[in-house]
Enzyme design. Sequence first.
Site, PDB file in Angstrom:
ATOM      1  N   LEU A 139      34.368   1.911  28.088  1.00  0.00           N
ATOM      2  CA  LEU A 139      35.277   2.093  29.221  1.00  0.00           C
ATOM      3  C   LEU A 139      36.300   3.197  28.944  1.00  0.00           C
ATOM      4  O   LEU A 139      36.505   3.616  27.811  1.00  0.00           O
ATOM      5  CB  LEU A 139      35.984   0.771  29.528  1.00  0.00           C
ATOM      6  N   HIS A 160      75.022  11.939  27.092  1.00  0.00           N
ATOM      7  CA  HIS A 160      75.245  13.236  26.443  1.00  0.00           C
ATOM      8  C   HIS A 160      75.240  13.041  24.926  1.00  0.00           C
ATOM      9  O   HIS A 160      75.831  12.092  24.417  1.00  0.00           O
ATOM     10  CB  HIS A 160      76.591  13.805  26.887  1.00  0.00           C
ATOM     11  N   LEU A 163      43.782  13.668  39.069  1.00  0.00           N
ATOM     12  CA  LEU A 163      44.638  13.273  37.960  1.00  0.00           C
ATOM     13  C   LEU A 163      44.436  11.791  37.673  1.00  0.00           C
ATOM     14  O   LEU A 163      44.284  10.984  38.596  1.00  0.00           O
ATOM     15  CB  LEU A 163      46.112  13.535  38.294  1.00  0.00           C
ATOM     16  N   LYS A 190      45.410  15.151  23.986  1.00  0.00           N
ATOM     17  CA  LYS A 190      46.813  14.968  23.616  1.00  0.00           C
ATOM     18  C   LYS A 190      46.957  14.701  22.124  1.00  0.00           C
ATOM     19  O   LYS A 190      47.953  15.090  21.501  1.00  0.00           O
ATOM     20  CB  LYS A 190      47.444  13.826  24.415  1.00  0.00           C
ATOM     21  N   ALA A 217      42.698  29.742  33.768  1.00  0.00           N
ATOM     22  CA  ALA A 217      44.096  29.602  33.342  1.00  0.00           C
ATOM     23  C   ALA A 217      44.779  28.454  34.064  1.00  0.00           C
ATOM     24  O   ALA A 217      45.944  28.530  34.432  1.00  0.00           O
ATOM     25  CB  ALA A 217      44.856  30.906  33.588  1.00  0.00           C
ATOM     26  N   ALA A 261      36.720  26.377  31.611  1.00  0.00           N
ATOM     27  CA  ALA A 261      37.692  25.452  32.206  1.00  0.00           C
ATOM     28  C   ALA A 261      38.038  25.943  33.608  1.00  0.00           C
ATOM     29  O   ALA A 261      39.157  26.372  33.883  1.00  0.00           O
ATOM     30  CB  ALA A 261      38.946  25.363  31.330  1.00  0.00           C
ATOM     31  N   GLU A 275      41.049  34.869  33.733  1.00  0.00           N
ATOM     32  CA  GLU A 275      41.295  34.157  34.992  1.00  0.00           C
ATOM     33  C   GLU A 275      40.956  35.047  36.186  1.00  0.00           C
ATOM     34  O   GLU A 275      41.305  36.229  36.208  1.00  0.00           O
ATOM     35  CB  GLU A 275      42.761  33.720  35.055  1.00  0.00           C
TER      36      GLU A 275
END
Length: 467
Positions: free
Chosen positions: A39, A446, A321, A52, A183, A272, A205
Amino acid sequence: MSDTYDVVIIGGGPGGYNCAIRCGQLGLKTAIIDKRGVLGGTCLNVGCIPSKALLHGSELFAAAKNDFAGLGIKMSGLELDLDQMMSQKTDAVNGLTQGIEFLMKKNKVDYVKGFGRIKEKGVVEVDAEDGEQKTLTTKNIVIATGSVPSSLPNIEIDEERVVTNEGAIALKEVPEKLIVIGAGIIGLELGSVWSRLGASVTVVEYLDRIMPGADDEIAKEAQRTFKKQGLEFRLGQKVTGVERIDGHVKLFMEPAAGGDQETLEANAIIVAVGRRPYTEGLGLEAVGGKTDKRGVIETTDHFKVTDGVWAIGDCIHGPMLAHKAEDDGAAVAELIAGKAGHVDYDLVPSVVYTNPEIAWVGKTEAQLKEAGIEYKKGKFPFQANSRARTNHETTGFVKILADAKTDRILGAHMMGVGVGEMIHEICIAMEFGAASEDVARTCHAHPTMSEAVRQAAMGVEGWTMQM
């Protein structure tokens, strides 16, 4: 295993397995079918997750090589262990895929390994992994078959020298010279991995810009940054062919506007150029389902193909996505259970996991101008952010676009370290119809990088408080 279900899901990627989990939570008897034998789909097995892992590893390697000395950390004997980098990538993938299989059991979802196709309304046939043919009857069929890499005419993919994302995350050595065709997000991420590990990378590209979906200002800044990092860009070029010669590859290209052919040589080429829905052999015609010329399944605005047949994720319209597919899956499960289910595609964030990251949500300036919408913008550079200066991570900026009359946030565009996490503040704000002033008046800790988001929101009305 029961052969009668409330829901049968074809495809075990992010859309499919999240749909299955939600169906299980809602008490629907569910089965999920996946032909890969594990899966997670493209995202987990050969896409988002392994890439990643390599992005993170290559970033640490590059930081140790180029940045540690400036921070007072001296090193010697630094070297790349590519086999170990690939091994830790595989470990991450295996752990997550096993976790998803556990979630199927936890939510009482039957997992069928094999190729599923629709035989007729309410009936799914499976050519099972064990060689048997199974027939599952069901009240609802959910198509979650995802997408596959697109290619170009006259280019043969071998996943060794000429590779898609799948081969690009499994190269056995760092190529001396690497060509990336495309690209977009995938090309830039994978190109940056191998560039950091030592490859000389050229990105080719067809368009005259990189990242066609991104805001123009972000794309220009990103190209300048990637060029400083060593990536070479050949924009406005049409690839006409690829040839393999003695362990090397040649790429033939010519200007998209017309002109003389040029040749580039490399050790490997990554193709790609986008993705296309995986809908062949699915049996859609058996239930009157249709696809467009790209293979995208036609649905209503509530994911319905025909009565009792639904489709989600990459095989329908909308951004390709993983997180969009996840939301589609949950929404369809809820619709089947008689609840409300909806996904706002205008609020789906996009993230490019380069270094620095790039993220956006909502409309770009070009889209607002084309639609004739008057807007104001606030922009804040990380160069003026205290934490960014302290961390030596000052590249990029945050830009927020708001309606000129109502101040409602219409879009946000960011480039900087960690903006893939920061973008969600704006996603939530836009989900609730917030104004830029709402973000500007929300106290941020901060020093943090996310203060740049607040400062950009302040900038919409011209009251930025820092540099």
